[in-house]
Design an enzyme around this catalytic site. Structure first.
Site, PDB file in Angstrom:
ATOM      1  CG  HIS A   5      -1.931   0.960   1.383  1.00  0.00           C
ATOM      2  ND1 HIS A   5      -1.693   2.267   1.756  1.00  0.00           N
ATOM      3  CD2 HIS A   5      -3.273   0.859   1.198  1.00  0.00           C
ATOM      4  CE1 HIS A   5      -2.851   2.915   1.788  1.00  0.00           C
ATOM      5  NE2 HIS A   5      -3.815   2.096   1.450  1.00  0.00           N
ATOM      6  CE  LYS A  27      -7.660  -0.290   6.063  1.00  0.00           C
ATOM      7  NZ  LYS A  27      -8.430   0.362   5.005  1.00  0.00           N
ATOM      8  CB  CYS A  71      -3.808   3.447  -1.527  1.00  0.00           C
ATOM      9  SG  CYS A  71      -4.962   4.778  -1.238  1.00  0.00           S
ATOM     10  CG  ASP A 130       0.160  -2.730   5.834  1.00  0.00           C
ATOM     11  OD1 ASP A 130      -0.818  -2.899   6.607  1.00  0.00           O
ATOM     12  OD2 ASP A 130       0.081  -2.090   4.781  1.00  0.00           O
ATOM     13  CD  GLN A 187      -7.295  -4.431   3.736  1.00  0.00           C
ATOM     14  OE1 GLN A 187      -8.272  -5.140   3.996  1.00  0.00           O
ATOM     15  NE2 GLN A 187      -7.398  -3.137   3.532  1.00  0.00           N
TER      16      GLN A 187
END
Lengths: 162, 426
Positions: free
Chosen positions: B143, B246, B384, B220, B223
């Protein structure tokens, strides 16, 4: 698509499928590139100005249907007209797309372009419709590239008043 | 009323949201007021969960309770409300510690989101320890929030960024990753689950390989945390970042997990109140972790709300969530891959609940606008992740992303919506 206010009317779909004045000009006097970095729409606009008369106009690029149909209908509309007429249309189109002009009420010269009136209810798509007009304005002013964002944002730097 | 009207067999819905490892989705949906909305005259079909997921009533209630009964500034006052708010804030930190199985609560730092968490690592670790010529390994899937901070460091310090390529399925090539290591490699930043394609990356193996060469790794997890069980000790990552919104929590809150040994040797990111022990105009002594990284008044309500969101997810069970979402993805993939003119972008063997696709001859933004007219919310654009789009030579995709409260019926609505797009543009 029975809803008359719906954006994807047949005229828009038709111009998307068979864009008018799609290509380049061999004798362009002015060109400009327009870019919407948010959605990747990108068009190149070529003008052949003789005095104030728009003798020729053509566009190319990759974009969504709204942008491509807007560019196609714009070129068909301004070809053979004067720069002043085009500048008036640029301002009126922008006002329609942003909701400042109610095409059912005020005086305007938009004609068939009113099929784009529905974008004012879709804030994320307004710039798709405006990009070709914004690029035409840049070409008139010999600005070689413009964008829908940052310092060139048509929402903040009003077009049509040059 | 709407919830009852939508439930297929009124009164027959069992009370428990989970039974024998399966989610009772109808029961769960009743917890989400926003899912009862109509959009464009149709029931909302919310398939933009990778951008932000919706909030269940218990989390909304927790925010309201905090704001109506418990609000004051934290770590400051000696009065009742300040102590109550501080206790709730720190309790939330411990909930998140358990959610990701961190060793200690002081390894959990509240940030404004994943983006700020990555920036914190870049400033706190990168600016302190990296020098000209040092190399940071990232992947094509990243991202922008795990690319741009490192480019800022590159421009400031003269470090070098090396990028792991991906194959046509959207998986990256582990041997290519290993080849990028050399004696100047100082840091690895890798996405756990790709937001654009859904690829689940083999982060544990990547971390082990980096650690064998003394290189720390930032994951990261924006998600991943909402969709699968995250165990930071098992992964052995040095840093793990994710966002609250999220995860059925509020916006404006996120987490940076960091190993205490790393956090302690890092420099602060932002200066201000709460991150200090003492201040004079000559010298300031910094507070201990995690407070060293929490300057200023944090979004207290959001932090407490995130704790409530974690409670909600854990009550359902991350395994049950992952199972249901996998079924949704398999069903959607089977439906969409059979449609002429529709191309699925991202076909990794291990995927989380993301279905990115393009429709021949139709720009994704037109797809998104038309699906919206059917009440179906998807994300369209570059997500993104422009390097991913460049890899597939496309400007953008349409992306349906699933959450545990989505149903097979909603997948059907997506498929019907795609058919309508093709009809309009036919």
């Amino acid at each position: 698509m029975a809803d008359p206010k719906a954006l994807y009317q047949e005229v828009i779909l038709d111009h998307n499928r068979k864009p008018r004045n799609f290509g380049t000009l061999s004798q362009a006097s002015h060109t400009a590139e327009g870019h919407n970095p948010l959605c990747g729409d990108h068009i190149t606009l070529a003008l052949e100005l003789r005095g104030d008369a728009i003798e020729g106009i053509a566009f190319q690029g990759e974009s969504c249907a709204i942008c491509k149909a807007s560019a196609s209908m714009m070129t068909a509309m301004v070809k053979g007209k004067t720069r002043q007429t085009a500048e008036t249309l640029i301002k009126e189109f922008r006002d329609m797309a942003t909701g400042a002009l109610d095409v059912g009420q005020g005086d305007h010269h938009l004609g068939r372009l009113t099929v784009f009136a529905g974008v004012r209810d879709l804030p994320t798509r307004v710039k798709c419709a405006i990009l070709p007009w914004h690029t035409l304005h840049a070409a008139f002013n010999s600005v070689s590239s413009t964008s829908t964002e940052a310092g060139d944002d048509p929402m903040h730097a009003p077009i049509g008043d040059a | 009323m709407t919830a009852q009207a939508r439930s297929r067999i009124p009164g027959a819905v069992p009370e428990t949201p989970v039974s024998s490892g399966k989610l009772n989705v109808e029961r769960i949906r009743a917890d989400f007021p926003i899912l009862k909305l109509n959009v464009a005259g149709r029931p909302l079909v919310y398939l933009d969960n990778a951008a932000s997921s919706q909030m269940p009533q218990p989390v909304i209630d927790r925010l309201v309770r905090y704001q109506t009964e418990q609000h004051a500034n934290i770590h400051r006052g000696v009065h009742y409300l300040s102590e109550t708010a501080t206790a709730a804030y720190e309790e939330s930190r411990r909930k998140i510690q358990h959610f990701i199985n961190a060793r200690e609560d002081r390894e959990v730092i509240f940030t404004s989101g994943t983006t700020e968490a990555v920036n914190l690592v870049m400033h706190g670790f990168g600016r302190k320890f990296l020098t000209a010529g040092d190399e940071v390994i990232l992947t094509t899937l990243e991202h922008h929030s795990n690319i741009v901070p490192w480019q800022m460091l590159r421009d400031e310090k003269g470090i070098k960024i090396r990028v792991v390529p991906i194959n046509d399925a959207g998986e990256f090539l582990i041997d290519e990753y290993e080849k990028l290591f050399n004696e100047r490699t100082r840091f690895v930043g890798v996405m756990h689950v790709s937001n654009a394609l859904g690829t689940v990356n083999p982060v544990k193996a990547m971390i082990a390989y980096a650690h064998a060469r003394g290189v720390p790794v930032l994951v990261d997890g924006a998600q991943a945390a909402p969709h699968l069980k995250v165990d930071v000790q098992d992964l052995d990552c040095d840093f793990y970042a994710f966002s609250g919104h999220k995860l059925c929590g509020p916006t404006g809150i996120g987490i940076l997990y960091g190993k205490a040994v790393q956090l302690e040797r890092m420099q602060p990111f932002k200066g201000g109140g709460d991150m200090i022990l003492s201040v004079s105009f000559e010298k300031t002594a910094y507070n201990a972790i995690p407070y060293k990284f929490e300057a200023g008044t944090p979004p207290i309500a959001a932090a407490i709300g995130l704790g409530a969101a974690v409670d909600y997810l854990l009550a359902l069970g991350m395994d049950a969530i992952a199972t249901h979402e996998h079924e949704l993805l398999e069903y959607a993939t089977a439906q969409v891959s059979g449609m002429p003119g529709v191309r699925i972008v991202g076909t990794a063997r291990h995927k989380s609940a993301v279905l990115s696709f393009t429709i021949a001859g139709v720009h994704p933004h037109d797809v998104g606008t038309l699906l919206n007219q059917d009440g179906v919310a998807v994300r369209t654009g570059h997500h993104c992740a422009q390097p991913v789009m460049q890899r597939f030579s496309i400007p953008a995709t349409s992306r349906a992303s699933f959450a545990f409260y989505n149903t097979m019926g909603e997948v059907d609505a997506l498929v019907a919506g795609i058919r309508n797009v093709q009809k309009v543009f036919g």
